[in-house]
Design a protein around this motif. Structure first.
Motif, mmCIF file in Angstrom:
data_model
loop_
_atom_site.group_PDB
_atom_site.id
_atom_site.type_symbol
_atom_site.label_atom_id
_atom_site.label_comp_id
_atom_site.label_asym_id
_atom_site.label_seq_id
_atom_site.Cartn_x
_atom_site.Cartn_y
_atom_site.Cartn_z
ATOM 1 N N SER A 201 -98.668 8.813 11.202
ATOM 2 C CA SER A 201 -98.894 8.734 9.694
ATOM 3 C C SER A 201 -97.676 9.111 8.976
ATOM 4 N N SER A 202 -97.102 10.113 9.364
ATOM 5 C CA SER A 202 -95.810 10.292 8.771
ATOM 6 C C SER A 202 -94.623 9.353 8.867
ATOM 7 N N ILE A 203 -94.629 8.729 10.310
ATOM 8 C CA ILE A 203 -93.716 7.798 10.826
ATOM 9 C C ILE A 203 -93.903 6.531 9.794
ATOM 10 N N TYR A 204 -95.272 6.160 9.742
ATOM 11 C CA TYR A 204 -95.526 4.933 9.110
ATOM 12 C C TYR A 204 -95.422 5.139 7.658
ATOM 13 N N ALA A 205 -95.525 6.155 7.028
ATOM 14 C CA ALA A 205 -95.354 6.600 5.463
ATOM 15 C C ALA A 205 -93.698 6.552 5.251
ATOM 16 N N MET A 206 -93.103 7.125 5.845
ATOM 17 C CA MET A 206 -91.756 7.170 6.016
ATOM 18 C C MET A 206 -91.026 5.685 6.004
ATOM 19 N N MET A 207 -91.530 4.699 7.029
ATOM 20 C CA MET A 207 -91.237 3.517 7.043
ATOM 21 C C MET A 207 -91.448 2.683 5.905
ATOM 22 N N LYS A 208 -92.604 2.914 5.307
ATOM 23 C CA LYS A 208 -92.852 2.226 3.942
ATOM 24 C C LYS A 208 -92.114 2.660 2.821
ATOM 25 N N ASN A 209 -91.597 3.837 2.824
ATOM 26 C CA ASN A 209 -90.677 4.343 1.805
ATOM 27 C C ASN A 209 -89.112 4.172 2.035
ATOM 28 N N GLY A 210 -88.871 3.357 3.265
ATOM 29 C CA GLY A 210 -87.490 3.008 3.434
ATOM 30 C C GLY A 210 -86.799 4.578 4.111
ATOM 31 N N GLU A 211 -87.495 5.343 4.509
ATOM 32 C CA GLU A 211 -86.736 6.525 4.970
ATOM 33 C C GLU A 211 -86.840 6.627 6.656
ATOM 34 N N PHE A 212 -87.419 5.718 7.277
ATOM 35 C CA PHE A 212 -87.202 5.764 8.727
ATOM 36 C C PHE A 212 -86.933 4.412 9.264
ATOM 37 N N PRO A 213 -86.541 4.143 10.455
ATOM 38 C CA PRO A 213 -86.282 2.745 10.905
ATOM 39 C C PRO A 213 -87.345 2.031 11.070
ATOM 40 N N GLU A 214 -87.495 0.679 10.697
ATOM 41 C CA GLU A 214 -88.330 -0.193 10.946
ATOM 42 C C GLU A 214 -88.895 -0.470 12.360
ATOM 43 N N CYS A 215 -89.997 -0.531 12.671
ATOM 44 C CA CYS A 215 -90.440 -0.936 14.077
ATOM 45 C C CYS A 215 -90.172 -2.576 14.171
ATOM 46 N N LEU A 216 -90.484 -3.075 15.108
ATOM 47 C CA LEU A 216 -90.483 -4.495 15.557
ATOM 48 C C LEU A 216 -91.790 -4.958 16.162
ATOM 49 N N ASN A 217 -92.339 -5.901 15.824
ATOM 50 C CA ASN A 217 -93.590 -6.607 16.665
ATOM 51 C C ASN A 217 -93.261 -7.224 18.031
ATOM 52 N N LEU A 218 -93.969 -6.560 19.129
ATOM 53 C CA LEU A 218 -93.681 -7.177 20.412
ATOM 54 C C LEU A 218 -94.509 -8.077 20.742
ATOM 55 N N SER A 219 -95.911 -7.896 20.137
ATOM 56 C CA SER A 219 -97.026 -8.845 20.220
ATOM 57 C C SER A 219 -97.904 -8.502 19.074
ATOM 58 N N GLU A 220 -99.039 -9.082 18.843
ATOM 59 C CA GLU A 220 -99.938 -8.822 18.109
ATOM 60 C C GLU A 220 -100.354 -7.567 17.642
ATOM 61 N N ARG A 221 -100.574 -6.860 18.731
ATOM 62 C CA ARG A 221 -100.936 -5.347 18.694
ATOM 63 C C ARG A 221 -100.145 -4.416 19.144
ATOM 64 N N ARG A 222 -98.899 -4.652 19.462
ATOM 65 C CA ARG A 222 -97.925 -3.752 20.002
ATOM 66 C C ARG A 222 -96.594 -3.760 19.099
ATOM 67 N N VAL A 223 -95.967 -2.607 18.873
ATOM 68 C CA VAL A 223 -94.800 -2.243 18.163
ATOM 69 C C VAL A 223 -93.920 -1.324 18.954
ATOM 70 N N ALA A 224 -92.636 -1.458 18.545
ATOM 71 C CA ALA A 224 -91.753 -0.518 19.241
ATOM 72 C C ALA A 224 -90.535 -0.352 18.244
ATOM 73 N N TRP A 225 -89.863 0.730 18.545
ATOM 74 C CA TRP A 225 -88.519 0.923 17.794
ATOM 75 C C TRP A 225 -87.566 0.869 18.542
ATOM 76 N N ILE A 226 -86.114 0.410 18.125
ATOM 77 C CA ILE A 226 -84.786 0.446 18.689
ATOM 78 C C ILE A 226 -84.297 1.940 18.858
ATOM 79 N N GLU A 227 -84.287 2.248 20.072
ATOM 80 C CA GLU A 227 -83.951 3.811 20.366
ATOM 81 C C GLU A 227 -82.675 4.131 19.719
ATOM 82 N N SER A 228 -81.693 3.347 19.637
ATOM 83 C CA SER A 228 -80.501 3.852 18.930
ATOM 84 C C SER A 228 -80.669 4.069 17.551
ATOM 85 N N GLU A 229 -81.530 3.417 16.795
ATOM 86 C CA GLU A 229 -81.688 3.261 15.540
ATOM 87 C C GLU A 229 -82.652 4.733 15.373
#
Length: 78
Positions: free
Chosen positions: A29-57
């Protein structure tokens, strides 16, 4: 500080939420809240129900947090 070619390739991998949580110590929940506020790197959609983050970010976010911490401590000690 230079980064080797192997390390650059390794840091380009995609990591799932559980690994992001392990690396950062944050809960989902902290990760998604921080993403929403622009305080954490955005995830990218791998498929309809899967997301991931770029490790270097995520690694850069961690490095920035550590730098902020050290800067705050340096100011407080001065």
């Amino acid at each position: 500080m230079t980064t080797s070619k192997n390390q650059q390739i390794e840091n380009q991998r995609l990591i799932r939420r559980k690994e992001v949580q392990t690396k950062t110590g944050l809960g989902a929940s902290s990760i998604y809240a921080m993403m929403k506020n622009g305080e954490f790197p955005e995830c990218l959609n791998l498929s309809e129900r899967r997301v991931a983050w770029i490790e270097s970010e995520v690694d850069q976010w961690i490095a920035n947090r550590i730098a902020q911490h050290k800067a705050t401590n340096a100011v407080m000690e001065a």
